[in-house]
Write a protein that holds these residues in place. Sequence first.
Motif, short mmCIF file in Angstrom:
data_model
loop_
_atom_site.label_atom_id
_atom_site.label_comp_id
_atom_site.label_asym_id
_atom_site.label_seq_id
_atom_site.Cartn_x
_atom_site.Cartn_y
_atom_site.Cartn_z
N PRO A 199 -4.62 -5.84 -6.44
CA PRO A 199 -3.60 -5.73 -7.49
C PRO A 199 -3.72 -4.48 -8.37
CG PRO A 199 -5.21 -7.42 -8.04
CD PRO A 199 -5.50 -6.98 -6.63
N GLU A 200 -4.85 -3.82 -8.32
CA GLU A 200 -5.01 -2.58 -9.08
C GLU A 200 -4.40 -1.39 -8.33
OE1 GLU A 200 -6.30 -2.52 -12.18
OE2 GLU A 200 -6.43 -4.69 -11.98
N VAL A 201 -4.12 -1.58 -7.05
CA VAL A 201 -3.63 -0.50 -6.20
C VAL A 201 -2.16 -0.69 -5.83
CG1 VAL A 201 -3.98 0.73 -4.01
CG2 VAL A 201 -5.95 -0.18 -5.27
N PHE A 202 -1.73 -1.94 -5.67
CA PHE A 202 -0.38 -2.24 -5.19
C PHE A 202 0.36 -3.16 -6.14
CE2 PHE A 202 -3.13 -1.72 -1.47
CZ PHE A 202 -2.49 -0.68 -0.81
N ASP A 203 1.67 -2.99 -6.16
CA ASP A 203 2.57 -3.90 -6.87
C ASP A 203 3.81 -4.04 -5.99
OD1 ASP A 203 3.64 -5.59 -8.77
OD2 ASP A 203 3.78 -4.07 -10.34
N GLN A 204 4.76 -4.83 -6.44
CA GLN A 204 6.03 -4.97 -5.74
C GLN A 204 7.16 -4.70 -6.72
OE1 GLN A 204 4.77 -8.97 -4.31
NE2 GLN A 204 5.82 -8.36 -2.43
N ARG A 244 -1.13 2.25 5.59
CA ARG A 244 -2.16 2.90 6.41
C ARG A 244 -3.01 3.79 5.52
NH1 ARG A 244 -2.24 7.91 8.71
NH2 ARG A 244 -0.64 9.33 8.01
N VAL A 245 -4.27 3.95 5.93
CA VAL A 245 -5.16 4.86 5.24
C VAL A 245 -4.80 6.27 5.70
CG1 VAL A 245 -7.55 5.56 4.93
CG2 VAL A 245 -6.98 3.13 5.10
N ALA A 246 -4.40 7.11 4.76
CA ALA A 246 -3.99 8.47 5.08
C ALA A 246 -5.17 9.43 5.08
CB ALA A 246 -2.92 8.94 4.09
N SER A 247 -6.15 9.18 4.22
CA SER A 247 -7.36 10.01 4.17
C SER A 247 -8.47 9.23 3.50
CB SER A 247 -7.09 11.31 3.43
OG SER A 247 -6.87 11.06 2.05
N GLU A 248 -9.67 9.51 3.92
CA GLU A 248 -10.85 8.84 3.36
C GLU A 248 -11.50 9.71 2.31
OE1 GLU A 248 -12.32 5.77 3.89
OE2 GLU A 248 -10.78 5.18 5.26
N ASP A 298 -3.01 6.54 -6.73
CA ASP A 298 -3.07 7.53 -5.67
C ASP A 298 -3.82 8.74 -6.18
OD1 ASP A 298 -2.53 8.76 -3.21
OD2 ASP A 298 -0.75 9.75 -4.02
N PRO A 299 -5.05 8.93 -5.78
CA PRO A 299 -5.80 8.20 -4.77
C PRO A 299 -6.32 6.86 -5.28
CG PRO A 299 -7.19 9.91 -5.69
CD PRO A 299 -5.81 10.06 -6.33
N VAL A 300 -6.84 6.06 -4.35
CA VAL A 300 -7.40 4.75 -4.68
C VAL A 300 -8.70 4.96 -5.45
CG1 VAL A 300 -8.34 2.63 -3.69
CG2 VAL A 300 -6.37 3.73 -2.62
#
Length: 64
Positions: A21-26, A60-64, A37-39
């Motif tokens: 929930p700290e990274v995504f919402d709707q 998808r993970v775009a970069s580590e 962004d970034p995580v």
Amino acid sequence: MKIEADRDACISAGNCVMSAPEVFDQDDDGIVVLLADPVPDGELENARAAVRLCPASALRVASE
């Protein structure tokens, strides 16, 4: 780490929000919104779990 979200592929399941929930919402239509962004370092595992759990493979993970 950076995450890419395919908003066109999102089916509004909400697994990402439940996992990280700290990274995504709707948005109002239930479509994924990236909040970080970034995580942040403390959310890396949660974000990876959200990518794995997405039933539409919209993340998808775009970069580590």
